[in-house]
Design a protein around this motif. Structure first.
Motif, PDB file in Angstrom:
ATOM      1  N   PRO A   1      75.852  65.143  53.221  1.00  0.00           N
ATOM      2  CA  PRO A   1      75.433  64.524  54.463  1.00  0.00           C
ATOM      3  C   PRO A   1      73.944  64.672  54.667  1.00  0.00           C
ATOM      4  CG  PRO A   1      76.204  66.714  54.941  1.00  0.00           C
ATOM      5  CD  PRO A   1      76.161  66.566  53.436  1.00  0.00           C
ATOM      6  N   GLU A   2      73.213  64.960  53.600  1.00  0.00           N
ATOM      7  CA  GLU A   2      71.814  65.342  53.752  1.00  0.00           C
ATOM      8  C   GLU A   2      70.917  64.149  54.027  1.00  0.00           C
ATOM      9  OE1 GLU A   2      68.517  67.773  51.116  1.00  0.00           O
ATOM     10  OE2 GLU A   2      70.633  67.974  50.716  1.00  0.00           O
ATOM     11  N   GLN A   3      70.237  64.137  55.185  1.00  0.00           N
ATOM     12  CA  GLN A   3      69.277  63.114  55.546  1.00  0.00           C
ATOM     13  C   GLN A   3      67.902  63.758  55.667  1.00  0.00           C
ATOM     14  OE1 GLN A   3      70.000  59.903  55.800  1.00  0.00           O
ATOM     15  NE2 GLN A   3      72.216  60.088  55.521  1.00  0.00           N
ATOM     16  N   TRP A   4      66.900  62.941  55.905  1.00  0.00           N
ATOM     17  CA  TRP A   4      65.543  63.459  56.007  1.00  0.00           C
ATOM     18  C   TRP A   4      65.358  64.193  57.335  1.00  0.00           C
ATOM     19  CZ3 TRP A   4      61.025  62.415  52.890  1.00  0.00           C
ATOM     20  CH2 TRP A   4      61.313  61.755  51.702  1.00  0.00           C
ATOM     21  N   PRO A   5      65.153  65.495  57.306  1.00  0.00           N
ATOM     22  CA  PRO A   5      64.889  66.218  58.545  1.00  0.00           C
ATOM     23  C   PRO A   5      63.392  66.250  58.835  1.00  0.00           C
ATOM     24  CG  PRO A   5      65.059  67.769  56.750  1.00  0.00           C
ATOM     25  CD  PRO A   5      65.232  66.383  56.144  1.00  0.00           C
ATOM     26  N   GLU A   6      63.056  66.779  60.001  1.00  0.00           N
ATOM     27  CA  GLU A   6      61.657  67.050  60.276  1.00  0.00           C
ATOM     28  C   GLU A   6      61.164  68.132  59.326  1.00  0.00           C
ATOM     29  OE1 GLU A   6      59.654  65.496  62.408  1.00  0.00           O
ATOM     30  OE2 GLU A   6      61.302  64.133  62.902  1.00  0.00           O
ATOM     31  N   VAL A   7      59.874  68.139  59.042  1.00  0.00           N
ATOM     32  CA  VAL A   7      59.322  69.184  58.176  1.00  0.00           C
ATOM     33  C   VAL A   7      59.462  70.530  58.894  1.00  0.00           C
ATOM     34  CG1 VAL A   7      57.311  69.971  56.893  1.00  0.00           C
ATOM     35  CG2 VAL A   7      57.655  67.525  57.293  1.00  0.00           C
ATOM     36  N   PRO A   8      60.063  71.536  58.260  1.00  0.00           N
ATOM     37  CA  PRO A   8      60.244  72.832  58.905  1.00  0.00           C
ATOM     38  C   PRO A   8      58.920  73.394  59.436  1.00  0.00           C
ATOM     39  CG  PRO A   8      61.504  72.734  56.874  1.00  0.00           C
ATOM     40  CD  PRO A   8      60.655  71.507  56.910  1.00  0.00           C
TER      41      PRO A   8
ATOM     42  N   GLY B   1      59.844  59.996  56.708  1.00  0.00           N
ATOM     43  CA  GLY B   1      60.952  59.988  55.753  1.00  0.00           C
ATOM     44  C   GLY B   1      61.243  58.562  55.352  1.00  0.00           C
ATOM     45  N   LEU B   2      60.541  58.088  54.345  1.00  0.00           N
ATOM     46  CA  LEU B   2      60.485  56.659  54.032  1.00  0.00           C
ATOM     47  C   LEU B   2      61.815  56.077  53.569  1.00  0.00           C
ATOM     48  CD1 LEU B   2      58.751  54.142  53.704  1.00  0.00           C
ATOM     49  CD2 LEU B   2      58.094  54.964  51.439  1.00  0.00           C
ATOM     50  N   PHE B   3      62.529  56.798  52.713  1.00  0.00           N
ATOM     51  CA  PHE B   3      63.731  56.245  52.084  1.00  0.00           C
ATOM     52  C   PHE B   3      64.981  56.875  52.682  1.00  0.00           C
ATOM     53  CE2 PHE B   3      60.387  56.451  48.711  1.00  0.00           C
ATOM     54  CZ  PHE B   3      60.074  55.101  48.722  1.00  0.00           C
ATOM     55  N   ALA B   4      65.724  56.113  53.448  1.00  0.00           N
ATOM     56  CA  ALA B   4      66.965  56.609  54.037  1.00  0.00           C
ATOM     57  C   ALA B   4      68.062  56.663  52.984  1.00  0.00           C
ATOM     58  CB  ALA B   4      67.389  55.704  55.192  1.00  0.00           C
ATOM     59  N   ASP B   5      68.922  57.674  53.057  1.00  0.00           N
ATOM     60  CA  ASP B   5      70.026  57.803  52.101  1.00  0.00           C
ATOM     61  C   ASP B   5      70.928  56.567  52.124  1.00  0.00           C
ATOM     62  OD1 ASP B   5      70.626  61.390  52.414  1.00  0.00           O
ATOM     63  OD2 ASP B   5      69.107  60.265  51.343  1.00  0.00           O
ATOM     64  N   ALA B   6      71.080  55.963  53.316  1.00  0.00           N
ATOM     65  CA  ALA B   6      71.973  54.808  53.436  1.00  0.00           C
ATOM     66  C   ALA B   6      71.542  53.647  52.551  1.00  0.00           C
ATOM     67  CB  ALA B   6      72.018  54.354  54.900  1.00  0.00           C
ATOM     68  N   GLU B   7      70.253  53.578  52.207  1.00  0.00           N
ATOM     69  CA  GLU B   7      69.766  52.496  51.355  1.00  0.00           C
ATOM     70  C   GLU B   7      70.355  52.571  49.945  1.00  0.00           C
ATOM     71  OE1 GLU B   7      68.014  50.033  52.316  1.00  0.00           O
ATOM     72  OE2 GLU B   7      67.302  50.692  54.290  1.00  0.00           O
TER      73      GLU B   7
ATOM     74  N   GLY C   1      67.508  59.644  49.066  1.00  0.00           N
ATOM     75  CA  GLY C   1      66.228  59.251  49.642  1.00  0.00           C
ATOM     76  C   GLY C   1      65.104  60.175  49.203  1.00  0.00           C
ATOM     77  N   ARG C   2      65.376  61.458  49.177  1.00  0.00           N
ATOM     78  CA  ARG C   2      64.373  62.417  48.714  1.00  0.00           C
ATOM     79  C   ARG C   2      64.094  62.241  47.231  1.00  0.00           C
ATOM     80  NH1 ARG C   2      66.419  67.899  51.809  1.00  0.00           N
ATOM     81  NH2 ARG C   2      64.850  67.905  53.472  1.00  0.00           N
TER      82      ARG C   2
ATOM     83  N   TRP D   1      54.460  69.126  48.090  1.00  0.00           N
ATOM     84  CA  TRP D   1      55.687  68.366  47.838  1.00  0.00           C
ATOM     85  C   TRP D   1      56.797  68.832  48.768  1.00  0.00           C
ATOM     86  CZ3 TRP D   1      57.226  65.728  42.789  1.00  0.00           C
ATOM     87  CH2 TRP D   1      56.115  65.127  42.189  1.00  0.00           C
ATOM     88  N   LYS D   2      56.888  70.125  49.013  1.00  0.00           N
ATOM     89  CA  LYS D   2      57.879  70.623  49.968  1.00  0.00           C
ATOM     90  C   LYS D   2      57.627  70.028  51.354  1.00  0.00           C
ATOM     91  CE  LYS D   2      58.984  75.055  47.723  1.00  0.00           C
ATOM     92  NZ  LYS D   2      60.406  74.721  47.452  1.00  0.00           N
ATOM     93  N   TYR D   3      56.366  69.939  51.728  1.00  0.00           N
ATOM     94  CA  TYR D   3      55.988  69.337  53.012  1.00  0.00           C
ATOM     95  C   TYR D   3      56.439  67.875  53.055  1.00  0.00           C
ATOM     96  CZ  TYR D   3      52.879  67.811  56.813  1.00  0.00           C
ATOM     97  OH  TYR D   3      52.363  67.282  57.972  1.00  0.00           O
ATOM     98  N   CYS D   4      56.140  67.136  52.005  1.00  0.00           N
ATOM     99  CA  CYS D   4      56.494  65.720  51.957  1.00  0.00           C
ATOM    100  C   CYS D   4      58.004  65.513  52.056  1.00  0.00           C
ATOM    101  CB  CYS D   4      55.974  65.094  50.665  1.00  0.00           C
ATOM    102  SG  CYS D   4      56.356  63.337  50.472  1.00  0.00           S
ATOM    103  N   LEU D   5      58.767  66.374  51.394  1.00  0.00           N
ATOM    104  CA  LEU D   5      60.222  66.222  51.340  1.00  0.00           C
ATOM    105  C   LEU D   5      60.937  66.919  52.487  1.00  0.00           C
ATOM    106  CD1 LEU D   5      60.577  66.841  47.499  1.00  0.00           C
ATOM    107  CD2 LEU D   5      60.704  64.633  48.677  1.00  0.00           C
ATOM    108  N   GLY D   6      60.195  67.628  53.347  1.00  0.00           N
ATOM    109  CA  GLY D   6      60.820  68.322  54.472  1.00  0.00           C
ATOM    110  C   GLY D   6      61.665  69.495  54.059  1.00  0.00           C
ATOM    111  N   LEU D   7      61.183  70.277  53.080  1.00  0.00           N
ATOM    112  CA  LEU D   7      61.949  71.395  52.548  1.00  0.00           C
ATOM    113  C   LEU D   7      61.466  72.726  53.114  1.00  0.00           C
ATOM    114  CD1 LEU D   7      62.058  70.393  48.767  1.00  0.00           C
ATOM    115  CD2 LEU D   7      63.803  69.960  50.519  1.00  0.00           C
ATOM    116  N   GLU D   8      62.378  73.677  53.195  1.00  0.00           N
ATOM    117  CA  GLU D   8      62.008  75.041  53.528  1.00  0.00           C
ATOM    118  C   GLU D   8      61.213  75.634  52.371  1.00  0.00           C
ATOM    119  OE1 GLU D   8      62.553  76.451  56.344  1.00  0.00           O
ATOM    120  OE2 GLU D   8      64.143  75.246  57.275  1.00  0.00           O
TER     121      GLU D   8
END
Length: 227
Positions: free
Chosen positions: A5-12, A40-46, A62-63, A91-98
């Motif tokens: 269910p992973e979508q683009w979150p806000e950057v931590p 978060g440019l690319f949504a998983d739904a695409e 999307g990530r 890259w972690k910043y761009c992808l919204g990763l911890e």
């Protein structure tokens, strides 16, 4: 690989604070600018048509699409791109990763591309990127713009073929070294071959920037296969 269910979150918050502190007052790296400008440019739904809804959770398509864009922008191998996801703060910043996110195995990128191509979605990344750039006024009508991903697929094909040839030579040499070490020592420049084939191709060979250098490297690999 599963879509949910992973979508683009806000950057931590911690990732934002550390990344901006490291960037300082200078221009931030490309990956950070991409996230700031395009979100978060690319949504998983695409990419829903290429990924199942059952099974264990995989990485967000999307990530992975964003990783692929950054990978091509910096001319990186799959292994190098996966390394960036794991260790590069921008890259972690761009992808919204911890900060402690360990990323994924490099083989995930190859699987992602295969699924996307098999389901005819190879142009989705380009279409979404162009739409976002147009919305920001960065791409204007009236000029010439590449509208397909042929060059990307061709680059991936060349990398796959180069790795296949190089790994075949390396595997053959290792087998010969185990079966007939004395013959190998007499027939082969062991030091030279070890320097070129001692490590995995995808670990030690970064794609050359110019066609002339790429052709030269291909010739070296072909010479190894013929010998």
């Amino acid at each position: 690989m599963s879509l949910l269910p992973e979508q683009w979150p806000e950057v931590p918050e911690v990732t934002v604070r550390v990344a901006r502190a490291v960037a300082g007052r200078g221009a931030p790296p490309l990956a950070m600018r991409v996230r700031d400008e395009l979100g978060g440019l690319f949504a998983d739904a695409e990419f829903a048509g290429a990924f199942g809804l059952r099974g264990r959770r995989g990485w967000s398509p999307g990530r992975l699409a964003m990783v692929t864009v950054l990978q091509m922008a910096e001319n990186l191998t799959d292994r190098a791109a996966a390394h960036r996801v794991r260790f590069d703060l921008s890259w972690k910043y761009c992808l919204g990763l911890e900060l402690e996110d360990v990323g994924f195995d490099a083989s995930v990128l190859s699987e992602f591309r295969t699924r996307v191509v098999e389901h005819g979605l190879e142009e989705r990344v380009l279409d979404l990127l162009l739409a976002a750039l147009k919305g920001k006024g960065l791409v204007k009508a009236g000029g010439k713009q590449r509208t397909d991903s042929t060059h990307v697929l061709a680059a991936v094909r060349d990398l796959n073929r180069l790795e296949l040839c190089g790994e075949s030579v390396r595997a053959a040499l290792e087998a010969l070294s185990a079966a007939a070490p004395h013959w190998v020592a007499q027939a082969v420049d062991v030091r030279g071959w070890n320097r070129r084939y001692g490590r995995r191709i995808d670990e030690s060979w970064r794609p050359a920037s110019s066609k002339a250098k790429r052709d030269e490297r291909h010739c070296h690999v072909i010479e190894g296969v013929i010998v």
